[in-house]
Scaffold this motif. Structure first.
Motif, PDB file in Angstrom:
ATOM      1  N   PHE A 296      43.942   7.304  59.793  1.00 36.11           N
ATOM      2  CA  PHE A 296      44.464   7.801  58.534  1.00 36.11           C
ATOM      3  C   PHE A 296      43.444   7.720  57.413  1.00 36.11           C
ATOM      4  CE2 PHE A 296      48.584   7.835  56.128  1.00 36.11           C
ATOM      5  CZ  PHE A 296      49.179   8.782  56.921  1.00 36.11           C
TER       6      PHE A 296
ATOM      7  N   ARG B 290      71.324   9.380  49.837  1.00 35.17           N
ATOM      8  CA  ARG B 290      70.618  10.511  49.251  1.00 35.17           C
ATOM      9  C   ARG B 290      69.182  10.080  48.996  1.00 35.17           C
ATOM     10  NH1 ARG B 290      73.246  14.593  45.145  1.00 35.17           N
ATOM     11  NH2 ARG B 290      72.155  16.001  46.529  1.00 35.17           N
ATOM     12  N   SER B 291      68.258  10.998  49.234  1.00 34.34           N
ATOM     13  CA  SER B 291      66.851  10.648  49.076  1.00 34.34           C
ATOM     14  C   SER B 291      66.518  10.423  47.611  1.00 34.34           C
ATOM     15  CB  SER B 291      65.987  11.763  49.634  1.00 34.34           C
ATOM     16  OG  SER B 291      66.331  12.966  49.001  1.00 34.34           O
ATOM     17  N   LYS B 292      65.549   9.548  47.379  1.00 30.59           N
ATOM     18  CA  LYS B 292      65.117   9.254  46.014  1.00 30.59           C
ATOM     19  C   LYS B 292      63.610   9.263  45.937  1.00 30.59           C
ATOM     20  CE  LYS B 292      68.782   6.412  44.070  1.00 30.59           C
ATOM     21  NZ  LYS B 292      69.133   5.046  43.696  1.00 30.59           N
ATOM     22  N   GLY B 293      63.089   9.611  44.789  1.00 32.48           N
ATOM     23  CA  GLY B 293      61.636   9.670  44.613  1.00 32.48           C
ATOM     24  C   GLY B 293      61.078   8.442  43.944  1.00 32.48           C
ATOM     25  N   LYS B 294      61.654   7.286  44.229  1.00 34.06           N
ATOM     26  CA  LYS B 294      61.201   6.063  43.543  1.00 34.06           C
ATOM     27  C   LYS B 294      59.790   5.657  43.956  1.00 34.06           C
ATOM     28  CE  LYS B 294      64.271   4.912  40.677  1.00 34.06           C
ATOM     29  NZ  LYS B 294      65.677   4.769  40.961  1.00 34.06           N
ATOM     30  N   ALA B 295      59.013   5.266  42.960  1.00 35.11           N
ATOM     31  CA  ALA B 295      57.637   4.862  43.251  1.00 35.11           C
ATOM     32  C   ALA B 295      57.619   3.426  43.740  1.00 35.11           C
ATOM     33  CB  ALA B 295      56.793   4.966  42.006  1.00 35.11           C
TER      34      ALA B 295
ATOM     35  N   ILE C 117      60.203  13.816  50.758  1.00 28.74           N
ATOM     36  CA  ILE C 117      60.120  12.403  50.379  1.00 28.74           C
ATOM     37  C   ILE C 117      60.782  11.497  51.419  1.00 28.74           C
ATOM     38  CG2 ILE C 117      59.786  12.647  47.897  1.00 28.74           C
ATOM     39  CD1 ILE C 117      62.865  12.144  47.710  1.00 28.74           C
ATOM     40  N   GLU C 118      61.756  12.045  52.165  1.00 29.45           N
ATOM     41  CA  GLU C 118      62.434  11.251  53.202  1.00 29.45           C
ATOM     42  C   GLU C 118      61.451  10.775  54.265  1.00 29.45           C
ATOM     43  OE1 GLU C 118      63.338  14.140  52.086  1.00 29.45           O
ATOM     44  OE2 GLU C 118      65.502  14.330  51.856  1.00 29.45           O
TER      45      GLU C 118
ATOM     46  N   HIS D 275      59.922  16.100  40.879  1.00 26.29           N
ATOM     47  CA  HIS D 275      59.207  15.381  41.928  1.00 26.29           C
ATOM     48  C   HIS D 275      59.670  15.704  43.352  1.00 26.29           C
ATOM     49  CE1 HIS D 275      56.920  12.111  43.745  1.00 26.29           C
ATOM     50  NE2 HIS D 275      57.992  11.889  44.468  1.00 26.29           N
ATOM     51  N   ASN D 276      60.947  15.504  43.627  1.00 27.35           N
ATOM     52  CA  ASN D 276      61.447  15.654  45.003  1.00 27.35           C
ATOM     53  C   ASN D 276      61.275  17.085  45.517  1.00 27.35           C
ATOM     54  OD1 ASN D 276      62.269  13.125  44.282  1.00 27.35           O
ATOM     55  ND2 ASN D 276      64.444  13.468  44.603  1.00 27.35           N
TER      56      ASN D 276
ATOM     57  N   GLU E 153      67.668  11.686  38.742  1.00 26.47           N
ATOM     58  CA  GLU E 153      66.503  12.551  38.983  1.00 26.47           C
ATOM     59  C   GLU E 153      66.872  14.009  39.288  1.00 26.47           C
ATOM     60  OE1 GLU E 153      65.683  10.764  43.444  1.00 26.47           O
ATOM     61  OE2 GLU E 153      64.455  10.075  41.768  1.00 26.47           O
ATOM     62  N   ARG E 154      68.142  14.256  39.620  1.00 27.84           N
ATOM     63  CA  ARG E 154      68.578  15.650  39.807  1.00 27.84           C
ATOM     64  C   ARG E 154      69.194  16.201  38.518  1.00 27.84           C
ATOM     65  NH1 ARG E 154      69.420  12.982  44.515  1.00 27.84           N
ATOM     66  NH2 ARG E 154      68.466  13.876  46.371  1.00 27.84           N
TER      67      ARG E 154
ATOM     68  N   TYR F 102      54.952  16.448  51.802  1.00 28.68           N
ATOM     69  CA  TYR F 102      55.928  16.108  52.825  1.00 28.68           C
ATOM     70  C   TYR F 102      57.250  15.852  52.131  1.00 28.68           C
ATOM     71  CZ  TYR F 102      51.746  15.479  55.596  1.00 28.68           C
ATOM     72  OH  TYR F 102      50.550  15.688  56.225  1.00 28.68           O
TER      73      TYR F 102
ATOM     74  N   GLN G 278      46.058   3.211  61.169  1.00 30.43           N
ATOM     75  CA  GLN G 278      45.648   3.166  59.766  1.00 30.43           C
ATOM     76  C   GLN G 278      44.200   3.627  59.601  1.00 30.43           C
ATOM     77  OE1 GLN G 278      48.165   1.963  57.509  1.00 30.43           O
ATOM     78  NE2 GLN G 278      46.884   3.068  56.073  1.00 30.43           N
TER      79      GLN G 278
ATOM     80  N   TRP H 295      50.936  11.893  41.694  1.00 38.17           N
ATOM     81  CA  TRP H 295      52.393  11.822  41.734  1.00 38.17           C
ATOM     82  C   TRP H 295      52.970  12.980  40.908  1.00 38.17           C
ATOM     83  CZ3 TRP H 295      55.659   8.322  44.192  1.00 38.17           C
ATOM     84  CH2 TRP H 295      57.000   8.390  43.813  1.00 38.17           C
TER      85      TRP H 295
ATOM     86  N   LYS I 190      50.954   2.227  41.110  1.00 38.35           N
ATOM     87  CA  LYS I 190      51.846   2.814  42.111  1.00 38.35           C
ATOM     88  C   LYS I 190      51.698   4.329  42.142  1.00 38.35           C
ATOM     89  CE  LYS I 190      55.734  -0.219  41.737  1.00 38.35           C
ATOM     90  NZ  LYS I 190      56.803  -0.206  40.753  1.00 38.35           N
ATOM     91  N   PHE I 191      51.167   4.884  41.056  1.00 37.42           N
ATOM     92  CA  PHE I 191      51.064   6.331  40.968  1.00 37.42           C
ATOM     93  C   PHE I 191      49.683   6.854  41.371  1.00 37.42           C
ATOM     94  CE2 PHE I 191      54.471   4.960  38.196  1.00 37.42           C
ATOM     95  CZ  PHE I 191      55.512   5.732  38.677  1.00 37.42           C
TER      96      PHE I 191
ATOM     97  N   THR J 240      45.589  13.751  59.205  1.00 40.38           N
ATOM     98  CA  THR J 240      46.914  13.884  58.605  1.00 40.38           C
ATOM     99  C   THR J 240      47.892  13.004  59.390  1.00 40.38           C
ATOM    100  OG1 THR J 240      47.592  15.664  60.062  1.00 40.38           O
ATOM    101  CG2 THR J 240      46.442  16.303  58.044  1.00 40.38           C
ATOM    102  N   PRO J 241      49.082  12.718  58.823  1.00 41.99           N
ATOM    103  CA  PRO J 241      50.076  11.926  59.551  1.00 41.99           C
ATOM    104  C   PRO J 241      50.409  12.561  60.914  1.00 41.99           C
ATOM    105  CG  PRO J 241      50.742  12.178  57.275  1.00 41.99           C
ATOM    106  CD  PRO J 241      49.536  13.036  57.462  1.00 41.99           C
ATOM    107  N   ALA J 242      50.502  13.889  60.952  1.00 38.28           N
ATOM    108  CA  ALA J 242      50.846  14.565  62.207  1.00 38.28           C
ATOM    109  C   ALA J 242      49.753  14.374  63.257  1.00 38.28           C
ATOM    110  CB  ALA J 242      51.074  16.045  61.946  1.00 38.28           C
TER     111      ALA J 242
END
Lengths: 333, 120
Positions: free
Chosen positions: B23, B115-120, A149-150, A138-139, A42-43, A147, B20, A161, A270-271, B29-31
């Motif tokens: 929310f 490492r962060s990922k943007g997986k759905a 993504i972490e 995306h990230n 993704e990068r 926010y 929830q 998305w 999911k999107f 918001t989450p905050a």
């Protein structure tokens, strides 16, 4: 006579070629077959998300150039934009390519605003080859607008998305056998008072409707004249609102309305409400739509890219979200 | 003996249900959601209600974020009794410091490993 914001191109500049790049998740898209390049990471093989973002745009531009047997030195203008602070991905891409460059910010409507600007320069006779496009990663964009993504924040059904994709188009003076740019309409910035950045579709739909109605009126056209009218990234929520607004305007037949964001990831729930991001409309317009025009499946299309003109600062200060939509009409003879 | 697990499970879950609802229904918001739960825990302890709540629900009351608000008030009140008004300032983070420090430390370690990922 001049109608406000409505453009009729005298020379009908052409889109000689396109290039589309996308991230690994975008393989899920029903359009992925027609993307030119899909990265496994993704990068895009770069060290940071933002560098990957620049790489997407760079490669899309290079692919569009290579299809017309050109190199960056042949191009007169580079017109691109993205959603990161001060558009560094586009700026870095421009640094690498070394093409005279104007960065354009119309949020997710940049795919069309860049194409319109390229067409205007070509129509004026000052560009022989211009690269127009936009991108999103995306990230990088989630971190910019929503926010990081972490943080793993929950999203509602109206959220969209951000895609990892870039689309570039090579705009040249009119030539036969490729789609040409006949008309366009520049959008206004319209603010209906919505404040939720996780429901952009609803905020953008009135801007899309305004541009659509002005385009039809300005050019004396009706929705039936087009094979397809495709909005950028309204998503399910915004798409339904646009249809309702069209209905109120007396447009009953909206069968040819499509939305790139809604279709981008197919039916995968999911999107949420669909895809968004400056690369979303660019990727779909410059692959799916462009290819179907090349094969003459579509002969006249209207592309209306929509953009939400907010910043994280304006949102935090409680401002409402102004939105815009730019329209471009492509024909294939 | 076994009933405390069931109580903890249900009570902890109900606190999450409140979150929830804030929310999804109140559209916060989450905050905002986070702050409301922390402040609620803090106020409850101010009235001396959170400790009995922990006795009743165990981890069902200590795991949710409301417990963080409880700890803030708890530390402040305890120190205030010993050192007077200045104790409110020094005590606030006394009980919570372990939680805050662990969050920073483990976050730091995780950032090295993943490492962060943007997986759905």
């Amino acid at each position: 006579m001049v109608t406000r914001g409505v453009i009729q191109f005298k020379t009908a500049p052409s889109i000689a070629s396109t290039g589309v790049t996308a991230g690994p998740l975008e393989r899920k898209s029903p359009f992925s077959e027609s993307f030119d390049k899909i990265y496994d990471d993704e990068r895009c093989g770069q060290d940071t998300n933002e560098h990957g973002h620049a790489k997407l745009m760079e490669d899309a531009s290079m692919i569009a150039l290579s299809k017309v047997n050109a190199i960056p030195e042949d191009a007169d203008f580079l017109l691109t934009g993205d959603l990161v602070n001060q558009m560094t991905p586009s700026n870095f891409c421009a640094t690498t390519l070394g093409i005279p460059y104007i960065g354009l910010f119309s949020a997710c409507a940049t795919s069309v605003s860049s194409l319109l600007t390229a067409a205007i320069l070509t129509d004026a006779g000052i560009s022989e080859l211009a690269i127009a496009g936009s991108s999103s990663q995306h990230n990088a964009i989630e971190r910019q607008f929503r926010y990081p993504i972490e943080y793993g924040v929950q999203k509602g059904d109206s959220a969209q998305w951000t895609v990892t994709a870039a689309g570039a188009a090579a705009v040249t003076p009119h030539s036969e056998g490729v789609p040409s740019i006949e008309r366009g309409t520049i959008g206004k910035a319209i603010d209906m008072g919505l404040t939720d950045p996780l429901n952009m579709g609803a905020a953008m739909a009135p801007a899309a409707a305004d541009t659509l109605f002005r385009h039809l009126e300005g050019h004396g056209a009706s929705v039936e004249d087009y094979d397809v009218i495709m909005t950028g990234d309204l998503g399910k929520t915004g798409y339904e609102i646009l249809k309702r607004l069209a209905d109120l305007q007396g447009i009953r037949n909206t069968d040819n309305f499509r939305d790139a964001g809604m279709e981008f990831y197919g039916k995968d729930t999911k999107f949420f409400a669909g895809a968004s991001g400056a690369g979303c409309s660019a990727a779909v317009y410059f692959s799916e739509i462009y290819n179907k025009m090349l094969s003459r499946q579509y002969k006249r299309v209207l592309l209306i890219a929509t953009g939400a003109l907010l910043s994280p600062m304006s949102y935090q200060q409680g401002d409402t979200i102004p939105c815009t939509a730019h329209a471009i009409e492509l024909t294939m003879k | 003996m076994f009933s405390i697990y069931i109580t903890a499970f249900i009570v902890g879950g109900l606190i999450c249900v409140i979150g929830q609802l804030l929310f999804d229904v109140a559209k916060l918001t989450p905050a905002h959601t986070l702050c409301i739960l922390v402040v609620a825990g803090s106020i409850l302890d101010g009235f001396g209600l959170y400790e009995p709540f922990i006795d009743f629900a165990g981890a069902g009351a200590t795991i949710p974020i409301t417990s963080f608000g409880n700890s803030l008030t708890h530390g402040a009140l305890a120190e205030a009794e010993k050192h007077g008004i200045i104790g409110v300032l020094t005590g606030m983070f006394e009980v919570t410091s372990s939680g805050i420090t662990s969050a920073i430390l483990f976050g730091f370690i995780a950032s090295f490993l993943f490492r962060s990922k943007g997986k759905a």
